[in-house]
Design an enzyme around this catalytic site. Structure first.
Site, PDB file in Angstrom:
ATOM      1  CE1 TYR A  92       5.347   0.472   8.171  1.00 22.07           C
ATOM      2  CE2 TYR A  92       5.973   0.814   5.793  1.00 22.07           C
ATOM      3  CZ  TYR A  92       4.914   0.564   6.869  1.00 22.07           C
ATOM      4  OH  TYR A  92       3.411   0.535   6.543  1.00 22.07           O
ATOM      5  NE  ARG A 145      -3.498  -3.490   1.033  1.00 19.89           N
ATOM      6  CZ  ARG A 145      -2.745  -2.292   0.935  1.00 19.89           C
ATOM      7  NH1 ARG A 145      -3.450  -1.448   0.497  1.00 19.89           N
ATOM      8  NH2 ARG A 145      -2.210  -1.986   1.586  1.00 19.89           N
ATOM      9  CE  LYS A 163       3.185   3.431   6.957  1.00 17.98           C
ATOM     10  NZ  LYS A 163       2.438   3.769   5.605  1.00 17.98           N
ATOM     11  CD  GLU A 234      -0.665   2.695   6.927  1.00 20.85           C
ATOM     12  OE1 GLU A 234      -0.686   3.984   7.132  1.00 20.85           O
ATOM     13  OE2 GLU A 234      -0.143   2.116   6.160  1.00 20.85           O
ATOM     14  CG  ASP A 235      -1.768  -1.440   5.038  1.00 20.39           C
ATOM     15  OD1 ASP A 235      -1.619  -0.441   4.366  1.00 20.39           O
ATOM     16  OD2 ASP A 235      -0.519  -2.150   5.538  1.00 20.39           O
ATOM     17  CG  ASP A 257       0.378   6.539   4.667  1.00 20.66           C
ATOM     18  OD1 ASP A 257       0.841   7.908   4.452  1.00 20.66           O
ATOM     19  OD2 ASP A 257       1.450   5.636   4.715  1.00 20.66           O
ATOM     20  CG  ASP A 258      -2.812   2.112   2.951  1.00 18.75           C
ATOM     21  OD1 ASP A 258      -1.606   1.785   2.956  1.00 18.75           O
ATOM     22  OD2 ASP A 258      -3.626   2.069   3.529  1.00 18.75           O
ATOM     23  CG  ASN A 396       6.220  -1.685  -0.789  1.00 17.98           C
ATOM     24  OD1 ASN A 396       7.011  -1.495  -1.414  1.00 17.98           O
ATOM     25  ND2 ASN A 396       5.354  -0.268  -0.297  1.00 17.98           N
TER      26      ASN A 396
HETATM   27  P1  NAD Z   1      -5.303  -2.747  -3.485  1.00 14.28           P
HETATM   28  O1  NAD Z   1      -5.717  -4.090  -3.028  1.00 14.28           O
HETATM   29  O2  NAD Z   1      -6.344  -1.827  -3.298  1.00 14.28           O
HETATM   30  O3  NAD Z   1      -5.255  -2.747  -5.186  1.00 14.28           O
HETATM   31  C1  NAD Z   1      -4.575  -3.524  -5.762  1.00 14.28           C
HETATM   32  C2  NAD Z   1      -5.163  -3.602  -7.300  1.00 14.28           C
HETATM   33  O4  NAD Z   1      -4.548  -4.202  -8.223  1.00 14.28           O
HETATM   34  C3  NAD Z   1      -6.679  -4.189  -7.152  1.00 14.28           C
HETATM   35  O5  NAD Z   1      -7.196  -3.011  -8.221  1.00 14.28           O
HETATM   36  C4  NAD Z   1      -6.307  -5.304  -8.076  1.00 14.28           C
HETATM   37  O6  NAD Z   1      -7.318  -5.804  -8.665  1.00 14.28           O
HETATM   38  C5  NAD Z   1      -5.071  -5.052  -8.851  1.00 14.28           C
HETATM   39  N1  NAD Z   1      -4.394  -6.249  -9.609  1.00 14.28           N
HETATM   40  C6  NAD Z   1      -4.060  -7.412  -8.712  1.00 14.28           C
HETATM   41  N2  NAD Z   1      -3.438  -8.255  -9.621  1.00 14.28           N
HETATM   42  C7  NAD Z   1      -3.187  -7.288 -10.670  1.00 14.28           C
HETATM   43  C8  NAD Z   1      -2.719  -7.704 -12.030  1.00 14.28           C
HETATM   44  N3  NAD Z   1      -2.129  -8.833 -12.098  1.00 14.28           N
HETATM   45  N4  NAD Z   1      -2.745  -7.058 -12.776  1.00 14.28           N
HETATM   46  C9  NAD Z   1      -3.296  -5.731 -12.662  1.00 14.28           C
HETATM   47  N5  NAD Z   1      -3.814  -5.391 -11.585  1.00 14.28           N
HETATM   48  C10 NAD Z   1      -3.839  -6.384 -10.712  1.00 14.28           C
HETATM   49  O7  NAD Z   1      -3.846  -2.399  -2.767  1.00 14.28           O
HETATM   50  P2  NAD Z   1      -3.306  -0.918  -2.738  1.00 14.28           P
HETATM   51  O8  NAD Z   1      -3.541  -0.323  -1.512  1.00 14.28           O
HETATM   52  O9  NAD Z   1      -3.791  -0.109  -3.910  1.00 14.28           O
HETATM   53  O10 NAD Z   1      -1.831  -1.510  -3.043  1.00 14.28           O
HETATM   54  C11 NAD Z   1      -1.211  -1.958  -3.955  1.00 14.28           C
HETATM   55  C12 NAD Z   1       0.195  -2.251  -3.926  1.00 14.28           C
HETATM   56  O11 NAD Z   1       0.858  -0.868  -3.841  1.00 14.28           O
HETATM   57  C13 NAD Z   1       0.562  -3.033  -2.709  1.00 14.28           C
HETATM   58  O12 NAD Z   1       1.468  -3.965  -3.145  1.00 14.28           O
HETATM   59  C14 NAD Z   1       1.191  -2.247  -1.794  1.00 14.28           C
HETATM   60  O13 NAD Z   1       2.137  -2.432  -0.798  1.00 14.28           O
HETATM   61  C15 NAD Z   1       1.783  -0.938  -2.729  1.00 14.28           C
HETATM   62  N6  NAD Z   1       1.967   0.316  -2.392  1.00 14.28           N
HETATM   63  C16 NAD Z   1       3.117   0.782  -2.503  1.00 14.28           C
HETATM   64  C17 NAD Z   1       3.050   2.329  -1.824  1.00 14.28           C
HETATM   65  C18 NAD Z   1       4.691   3.002  -1.950  1.00 14.28           C
HETATM   66  O14 NAD Z   1       5.433   2.623  -2.452  1.00 14.28           O
HETATM   67  N7  NAD Z   1       4.843   4.039  -1.349  1.00 14.28           N
HETATM   68  C19 NAD Z   1       2.312   2.935  -1.030  1.00 14.28           C
HETATM   69  C20 NAD Z   1       0.965   2.283  -0.845  1.00 14.28           C
HETATM   70  C21 NAD Z   1       0.866   0.907  -1.439  1.00 14.28           C
END
Ligand code: NAD
Length: 535
Positions: A92, A145, A163, A234-235, A257-258, A396
């Site tokens: 993963y 995504r 997953k 997912e994603d 899950d996200d 991530n």
């Molecule tokens: P998403 O695309 O829905 O959201 C990302 C957001 O960040 C958007 O609103 C975007 O406009 C904003 N953004 C981009 N660049 C930015 C910056 N420089 N400053 C401020 N905001 C900014 O994506 P998501 O599903 O919300 O995931 C976001 C991140 O979180 C990913 O890297 C994902 O891997 C991570 N994530 C981690 C976990 C975990 O740790 N368990 C779980 C889910 C997602």
């Protein structure tokens, strides 16, 4: 076992390879097809781990493990379970991100189920080609995504596959119950469209009504063929993630899950941080960097918890703020989307640092995919305003993390309470060793899935994720808190998933969403359900 000879060795579900004993070799016509010595599963496992360690790159380790999964499924799961902390980052995050980027180039073995726009109208028939009679968990993505890596089209299939391996390893859900699905609706990723190796539907993404109709046909086909299946979205790109969840959440056994899994794991980390700071959630001010599905999902769940703790919705909302790419989310901000409208504030527009100065968050959660956004200035600012600033850098893979663990401890002079989305090694700072906890969704989804399956849930309300978060936080040993770890050890994943499953199952009976008559002893019932890969 009806199969004989080479067919036994070629069947990943029954093959024990060098572990077949003399009697079995005779019985199944395997004499001459295997070397003389008989290895126990323990010895085989050591051989596997030696092979993995010999590989120089993580992607080669992944390819090796993936091939093992297709040769000898029980040995694969035995090894994954027994070496989980070492293997999790390979099957993963973070390696799976690289795997998805390379998917069309490293493709070897057919796994999972693919649907393209050309299959419209035929999806039930296609699903008939899947060999398993009883599927209980489906992880589906459209690759739009993938982690923080953007649109990877059909290459995103690495995510459902990974997953579901974790559903089995961590939650004990039988591998034959698991179905990885790629809704390959094309890609807007030009480099993939120009890659001659790209294996996906080589067109721009299908959007709008046609897209919705295919998703709907898929969901209906699943319900008809596998009425007990839990569907995990997912994603998906944020607006579709919300749209699909809203459309199906109250009707179909599903979750995202996200949004919801992330919310539960982050909230569990926050609950644990409150044990360290000896404070209550309702006294916190929480700021998110990124206003996408992960951050908004966390805020939505926190909002529910804050209201349960006695705050009015208005008071609860005042505790939660968002900074997106254009600064604090305020009236008139460009980043406002339907899912984050209620978090829009009345303040004038301001930068990230200004917002921290002005709103004085006690907890800062990054889910922005913006590498390095938690600079020395940001972390120092948080530390100047809080004795123990709580900072989660959830993006991530590792290359996207808002800060590294080392930076968090150094810039806060060892005062930060830190967690990250990708794994970081322990950090030594001024004679103290900090063990950063990983807010990994794997702590949540296998247990939630197991609980839902166990009671044959009809759907999953948001309250299930509050239950899961609270149960996860309960699993942390006080000794872990001393090193700053906010999450339990990964080696206990099966126990954690089991306890979450029991709590979820109990809750689903309470709220009347369990379709199976209540077993006499729910703990024992769930325990008996869990897949054991021992030969
Ligand atoms: P998403 O695309 O829905 O959201 C990302 C957001 O960040 C958007 O609103 C975007 O406009 C904003 N953004 C981009 N660049 C930015 C910056 N420089 N400053 C401020 N905001 C900014 O994506 P998501 O599903 O919300 O995931 C976001 C991140 O979180 C990913 O890297 C994902 O891997 C991570 N994530 C981690 C976990 C975990 O740790 N368990 C779980 C889910 C997602």
């Amino acid at each position: 076992m009806e199969k004989r000879g080479i067919d036994v060795l070629k069947d990943k579900r029954i093959s024990k390879s060098t572990a077949f004993n003399a009697e079995e070799k005779k019985m199944y016509g395997l004499r001459g097809l295997l070397p003389y010595a008989i290895s126990s599963q323990e010895i085989q496992k050591i051989r596997v781990i030696e092979n993995i360690r010999r590989k120089e790159s993580n992607i080669e380790k992944y390819i090796f493990l993936s091939a093992l999964q297709d040769r000898n499924e029980r040995l694969f799961y035995r090894t994954v379970i027994d070496y989980l902390p070492e293997i999790l980052p390979i099957i993963y995050t973070p390696t799976v991100g690289e795997v998805c980027q390379q998917f069309s180039h490293i493709y070897r073995i057919d796994k999972g189920f693919y649907i393209t726009p050309e299959d419209k109208g035929d999806i039930p028939e296609l699903l008939g080609n899947w060999p398993e009679k009883d599927v209980r968990v489906i992880v589906v993505t459209d690759g739009s995504r993938i982690l923080g890596l953007g649109d990877l089209g059909c290459n995103g299939m690495g995510i459902p596959i990974g997953k579901l391996s974790l559903y089995t390893a961590g939650g004990g859900i039988r591998p034959e119950y698991c179905l990885p699905v790629m809704l390959d609706m094309g890609t807007d990723n030009e480099s993939l469209l120009h890659d001659m190796m790209y294996l996906g539907y080589p067109h721009k993404r299908l959007k709008g009504q046609e897209y919705d109709e295919i998703v709907d046909e898929f969901i209906r086909a699943v319900q008809a063929k596998y009425p007990r299946a839990l569907i995990q979205f997912e994603d998906f790109v944020t607006h579709n993630a919300y749209k699909l969840l809203q459309r199906y959440q109250n009707e179909v056994l599903c979750f995202n899950d996200d949004i919801q899994g992330t919310a539960a794991v982050a909230l569990a980390g926050v609950f644990t941080s409150l044990r360290i700071t000896e404070s209550q959630l309702k006294d916190q001010r929480i700021m998110f960097l990124g206003a996408g599905s992960a951050a908004t999902g966390i805020a939505d769940l926190m909002l529910k918890e804050l209201v349960l703790e006695g705050l009015s919705e208005t008071d609860a909302l005042s505790r939660l703020s968002f900074v997106d790419i254009n600064g604090l989310l305020v009236d008139g901000s460009e980043s406002i989307m339907p899912h984050n409208e209620r978090y829009v504030r009345k303040e004038p527009s301001m930068s990230f640092a200004e917002a921290i100065r002005e709103l004085k968050p006690t907890i800062l959660i990054g889910a922005s995919g913006a590498k390095g956004a938690f600079t020395r200035e940001i972390i120092s600012l948080m530390s100047s305003q809080n004795d123990r600033p709580v900072i989660f850098a959830l993006s991530n893979p590792t290359s996207k993390s808002e800060c590294t663990a080392e930076e968090a401890y150094e810039y806060s002079e060892g005062r930060v309470i830190f967690a990250s989305g990708s794994p970081f090694a322990p950090v030594s700072y001024h004679d103290q060793i900090f063990v950063p906890g990983q807010a990994n969704n794997v702590y949540i989804f296998p247990g939630v899935g197991l609980g839902a399956l166990a009671v044959e849930a009809s759907r999953l309300p948001d309250s299930v994720f509050l239950i899961a978060a609270a149960e996860l936080a309960r699993q942390i040993h006080p000794s872990d808190l001393e090193t700053g770890t906010l999450y339990p050890r990964m080696t206990s994943l099966r126990t954690i998933s089991f306890e979450i499953a029991v709590a979820v199952a109990e809750h689903l009976y309470e709220v009347g969403l369990a379709r199976l008559e209540r077993p006499k002893n729910i703990r024992q019932y769930i325990k008996n359900m869990m897949y054991d890969p021992t030969y």
